[in-house]
Each structure stands twice: as C-alpha cells, then as structure tokens.
Write an enzyme that holds these catalytic residues in place. Sequence first.
Site, PDB file in Angstrom:
ATOM      1  N   HIS A  80      -9.187  -3.934  -1.395  1.00 13.39           N
ATOM      2  CA  HIS A  80      -8.263  -3.131  -0.908  1.00 13.39           C
ATOM      3  C   HIS A  80      -8.681  -1.677  -1.145  1.00 13.39           C
ATOM      4  O   HIS A  80      -8.662  -0.873   0.208  1.00 13.39           O
ATOM      5  CB  HIS A  80      -6.982  -3.302  -1.587  1.00 13.39           C
ATOM      6  CG  HIS A  80      -5.994  -2.535  -1.242  1.00 13.39           C
ATOM      7  ND1 HIS A  80      -4.548  -3.229  -0.545  1.00 13.39           N
ATOM      8  CD2 HIS A  80      -5.379  -1.092  -0.972  1.00 13.39           C
ATOM      9  CE1 HIS A  80      -3.742  -2.219  -0.309  1.00 13.39           C
ATOM     10  NE2 HIS A  80      -4.299  -1.048  -0.325  1.00 13.39           N
ATOM     11  N   GLU A  81      -9.039  -1.120  -2.101  1.00 17.81           N
ATOM     12  CA  GLU A  81      -9.568   0.451  -1.997  1.00 17.81           C
ATOM     13  C   GLU A  81     -10.745   0.655  -1.293  1.00 17.81           C
ATOM     14  O   GLU A  81     -10.897   1.822  -0.799  1.00 17.81           O
ATOM     15  CB  GLU A  81      -9.521   0.731  -3.604  1.00 17.81           C
ATOM     16  CG  GLU A  81      -8.292   0.797  -4.519  1.00 17.81           C
ATOM     17  CD  GLU A  81      -7.219   1.534  -3.806  1.00 17.81           C
ATOM     18  OE1 GLU A  81      -7.491   2.589  -3.321  1.00 17.81           O
ATOM     19  OE2 GLU A  81      -6.366   0.940  -3.643  1.00 17.81           O
TER      20      GLU A  81
ATOM     21  N   HIS B 101      -9.914   1.197   2.178  1.00 16.64           N
ATOM     22  CA  HIS B 101      -9.419   2.256   2.545  1.00 16.64           C
ATOM     23  C   HIS B 101     -10.680   3.377   2.890  1.00 16.64           C
ATOM     24  O   HIS B 101     -10.531   4.242   3.795  1.00 16.64           O
ATOM     25  CB  HIS B 101      -8.827   3.017   1.877  1.00 16.64           C
ATOM     26  CG  HIS B 101      -7.218   2.624   1.323  1.00 16.64           C
ATOM     27  ND1 HIS B 101      -6.433   2.843   2.326  1.00 16.64           N
ATOM     28  CD2 HIS B 101      -6.573   2.102   0.350  1.00 16.64           C
ATOM     29  CE1 HIS B 101      -5.047   2.714   1.873  1.00 16.64           C
ATOM     30  NE2 HIS B 101      -5.408   1.843   0.835  1.00 16.64           N
TER      31      HIS B 101
ATOM     32  N   CYS C 270       0.706  -0.941  -0.095  1.00 18.57           N
ATOM     33  CA  CYS C 270      -0.003  -0.102   0.052  1.00 18.57           C
ATOM     34  C   CYS C 270       0.885   1.208   0.215  1.00 18.57           C
ATOM     35  O   CYS C 270       1.804   1.320   0.719  1.00 18.57           O
ATOM     36  CB  CYS C 270      -0.934   0.003   1.199  1.00 18.57           C
ATOM     37  SG  CYS C 270      -1.943   1.485   1.448  1.00 18.57           S
TER      38      CYS C 270
HETATM   39 NI    NI Z   1      -3.526   0.792  -0.235  1.00 16.12          NI
END
Ligand code: NI
Length: 191
Positions: free
Chosen positions: A162-163, A166, A119
């Site tokens: 993953h996004e 966030h 990341c």
């Molecule tokens: Ni990331």
Amino acid sequence: MTIRFTMDKITKDGDPVLRKTAEKVSFPLSEEHRQLAEDMMTYLVVSQDPEQNEKYGLRPGVGLAANQVGESLQMTAILIPSEDPAEEDDEPYFKGVIFNPVIISETVGRVALETGEGCLSVDEDVPGFVPRSKKIKVRYQDEKGDTYEKTLRNYPAIVFQHEIDHLHGKLYYDHINKAEPWKVDDNTKYV
Ligand code: NI
C-alpha cells in the site's frame, strides 16, 4: 515529542501530488528530509496512541508516505504494531522510515484484508477487496542510506505494498474490481 503533522496537513485524494511518481531521495539525507522522516513517524506513533490521537484528532495509521504530506519523495513511514499485542514485550513488528523502496520479488498468490483497506488520504472508504501479493521481498534504504532487503508476508506485506503504491501515484481503490468489489478469487486468501 513534537507533532508537526495533523489531519489538516494530510493531502487528500484529488490532489495531483498523490498521483505523481515520487522523486528518489539522495544520501546523505538533507536536514530537511531527516526532519520530514521524523515528523512522519511521529504522526504514526501519536495516531496509534488512543489518548493522544483523540487530543490531536488524528486518524490512526500504520503508514504515511511523503506525498501524503505534500512532498513528492520516495520515502514512507511504516509502524506495524506487534503481531501479538497481548505479549508483554510489545515491540512493533516494524517501525521505520524507508527510502527508495523497490519490490524485488513477489508471489503470484494473493491476500486481501477481509474488511478492505483504508487510507489517510481517502476520506470516504471505498468498499471492496484489494488483492495484494501474499509474500514480497523489498529492498530499501534507511535514514543512513544503508540498504536492506526484507521478506514480508500477509498483513505486513499488504502495508508495504500500500505504501510503495503511494510512491508510484497509486491508491488502494485502483486495485478493486469495479464491477464486483467483493468477488472471491480462487487465488486470493483473506487475512
Ligand atoms: Ni494510504
């Protein structure tokens, strides 16, 4: 192409903005949000160009969420290169900034990247498998506010998860089994 975001603009693990749930984005987009979306995508495009990323000292990325540049907003840029880079037509698999994304269904079956995840906001890679749903259906809005639903599998599904994490204040290493980071689970395949 003007690049506005370089590594010094990327928020780093430890900054509280990375742990907050981001605010929904309203439409029509404000000029400020439209510019932010453009700047986030420019980061990804330049970061994936070997010559340019060296010039600007960018870590390559396939995704950049707004809170990674300090804005607590439900928007993330995603640029997943073509599945077959040898093909002449190297249109990306997915290129776009998605707004207010929601995972509306996901499989129980899991996948994980064989090498673990990384990341832009986490300088030191945390080793271990990051199990994710193998297949997801996501609903999101584009820059115009139009709603789309898209089904994603394997690597693209991992990137989207993953996004979207966030935007909910989660980082990839939250999913790593602390006691046995590389433990092989019967339900998880590796890509
Ligand atoms: Ni990331």
